[in-house]
Scaffold this motif. Structure first.
Motif, mmCIF file in Angstrom:
data_model
loop_
_atom_site.group_PDB
_atom_site.id
_atom_site.type_symbol
_atom_site.label_atom_id
_atom_site.label_comp_id
_atom_site.label_asym_id
_atom_site.label_seq_id
_atom_site.Cartn_x
_atom_site.Cartn_y
_atom_site.Cartn_z
ATOM 1 N N PRO A 9 50.393 96.363 72.084
ATOM 2 C CA PRO A 9 51.283 95.741 73.047
ATOM 3 C C PRO A 9 50.098 96.247 74.529
ATOM 4 O O PRO A 9 49.546 97.232 74.259
ATOM 5 C CB PRO A 9 52.272 95.882 73.232
ATOM 6 N N ALA A 10 50.311 95.731 74.886
ATOM 7 C CA ALA A 10 50.033 95.976 76.646
ATOM 8 C C ALA A 10 50.578 97.973 77.303
ATOM 9 O O ALA A 10 51.464 98.016 76.853
ATOM 10 C CB ALA A 10 50.390 95.827 78.120
ATOM 11 N N GLY A 11 49.428 98.595 77.262
ATOM 12 C CA GLY A 11 49.691 100.057 77.429
ATOM 13 C C GLY A 11 49.837 100.239 76.462
ATOM 14 O O GLY A 11 50.012 101.877 76.183
ATOM 15 N N GLY A 12 49.542 99.895 74.605
ATOM 16 C CA GLY A 12 49.165 101.006 73.275
ATOM 17 C C GLY A 12 50.350 101.363 72.973
ATOM 18 O O GLY A 12 50.779 101.943 72.084
ATOM 19 N N TYR A 13 51.434 101.157 73.490
ATOM 20 C CA TYR A 13 53.238 101.446 73.206
ATOM 21 C C TYR A 13 53.156 100.177 72.269
ATOM 22 O O TYR A 13 53.628 99.314 72.308
ATOM 23 C CB TYR A 13 54.322 101.110 74.051
ATOM 24 N N VAL A 14 52.999 100.922 70.885
ATOM 25 C CA VAL A 14 53.778 99.629 69.391
ATOM 26 C C VAL A 14 55.419 100.626 69.783
ATOM 27 O O VAL A 14 56.561 100.780 69.572
ATOM 28 C CB VAL A 14 53.776 100.590 68.501
ATOM 29 N N PRO A 15 56.784 98.979 69.780
ATOM 30 C CA PRO A 15 57.842 98.654 69.556
ATOM 31 C C PRO A 15 58.266 99.412 68.253
ATOM 32 O O PRO A 15 57.565 99.371 67.559
ATOM 33 C CB PRO A 15 58.210 97.136 69.893
#
Length: 427
Positions: A9-15
């Motif tokens: 995802p945008a920003g590289g954060y994996v939910p």
């Protein structure tokens, strides 16, 4: 080999599964305390929700930050809120400073504390009612993209009857997932060989540095590794500490020393035993209360035992135990998203359930882990027998009975027992 998350995802954060819990807790409490093993993603998740951050282990600032925490801890709390204080246990007085600030009011969601260990020296105040606890774990198969999410744990508790799906996940992929572990760095690593190295690196760093850093107590590295290996050989069992000590190679330390080392591993979120469920029964059958031994990630046991995906396929006894540990790990992630807790059950007759999920409203469901098709009938029979033994006037009827497998198909049997591959499960 397991799948790989390619579209970040945008920003590289994996939910993460805990995201929804974090949002709720920030709305409900003045501060949230995120705990869990090193490398599991606590800081990344906390940063995702924080407006400002201070890192107590920053090597360039650690000395000045510790001095400031000693002289004027409130200064470290100054910043845009929610304010993240990463690895707060480096300066335990910060806990009391946060609690004091929360007591003064000024709204909810003001601070996020993260920590990879529980200090022996406890703060003056517990934080109950002021600082909400949030347990974070390594990634489940749902979070790593390995589960199809076709079977929802919440849906089953809510009475969903339609259970029919196929898991596109092989036994070889389960073996890889167990040895790789759920650390984000391993899950996101496209090179499978490098991904498989992460658990061993975690163990080495833990033994050589992290345990001593936690509470300043110098421990024997050889004993620590030996105790951890013994723990790994007894994973998914109710082995007593004396059994773990006796299983150590060479001359074991005293029982008190073994207990101290095991306590250190627990406070560092390396081990996490599964407590016994103690329901009221129709008969006077005694319920066993010994915990089941587990690491916070089954890859830790795999690394200590020096097993590989290939060797697991040649040793199905070890494979079965580590698969059970993987199932318990993922069930904990999913159950805690519902506010629930996972236990195990065993009574004096030998009747057992590998996991029992209990929700805050009292709903419960027992789970048996059976890797292959040949043991599903046996698991279902045990679950039906357990459901009949529990005093349902006090405990209520189980929401469902489940055999969790490494097979392909998810379905409901004619006797009502649900069969579900782990790679179909979701919160």
């Amino acid at each position: 080999m397991s799948r790989h998350i390619t579209n970040l995802p945008a920003g590289g954060y994996v939910p993460r599964v805990v995201d929804s819990s974090m949002e709720r807790m920030l709305r409900a409490s003045g501060a949230v305390h995120v705990t869990g093993p090193k490398w599991c993603g606590k800081t990344k998740t906390a940063e995702h929700f924080a407006a400002s951050c201070v890192y107590m282990q920053d090597p360039d600032r650690k000395g000045s930050l510790l001095a400031l925490a000693e002289m004027r801890p409130s200064a470290i709390l100054e910043g845009a809120e929610p304010r993240l204080i990463d690895e707060w246990q480096e300066a335990p007085q910060l806990w009391d400073a946060v609690r004091f600030e929360v007591d003064r009011g000024a709204g909810k969601g003001r601070f996020i504390l993260t920590g990879s260990s529980t200090p022996k020296k406890k703060p003056a105040h517990s934080g109950v009612g002021r600082i909400a606890p949030l347990r974070m774990r390594t990634m489940s198969l749902f979070e790593s993209g390995d589960s199809s999410a076709a079977v929802s744990l919440k849906g089953l508790f809510d009475g969903e009857d339609d259970v029919a799906a196929l898991a596109d996940f092989t036994v070889e992929e389960y073996a890889f997932a167990i040895c790789r572990g759920g650390w984000p760095e391993a899950v996101l690593e496209p090179d499978g060989e490098i991904a498989l190295m992460q658990a061993g690196l975690y163990v080495d760093e833990l033994i050589n540095a992290n345990i001593e850093e936690m509470d300043g107590v110098r421990r024997n590295v050889t004993w620590m590794r030996s105790i951890m290996r013994s723990y790994a050989r007894n994973v998914a069992s109710q082995a007593a500490l004396s059994t773990i000590a006796a299983d150590m190679q060479g001359e074991p330390p005293s029982d008190a020393t073994v207990a101290d080392y095991v306590d250190a591993l627990s406070r560092a979120h390396v081990t996490e035993d599964l407590a016994a469920w103690k329901p009221r029964l129709r008969s006077k059958t005694a319920v066993r209360t010994s915990p089941t031994r587990h690491f916070t990630d089954p890859a830790i046991a795999a690394a200590l035992l020096h097993v590989t995906p290939t060797s697991l396929l040649e040793d199905f006894e070890t494979f079965g135990l580590l698969f059970e540990s993987l199932c318990v790990h993922d069930l904990r992630v999913y159950a805690e998203a519902l506010g629930g807790t996972v236990y195990h059950y065993r009574d004096k007759t030998g009747l057992e359930a590998d996991a029992v999920i209990v929700l805050p409203d009292g709903r419960w469901a027992p789970v048996e882990v059976k890797m292959g098709y040949s043991k599903i009938d046996e698991g279902a029979a045990h679950l039906i027998k357990l459901a009949a033994r529990v005093d349902t006037q006090h405990e209520g009827t189980p929401s469902f009975l489940m055999v969790l497998t490494a097979t392909e198909a998810a379905y409901r049997r004619p006797d009502g027992v649900i069969v579900a591959p782990l790679a179909c499960l979701a919160p």
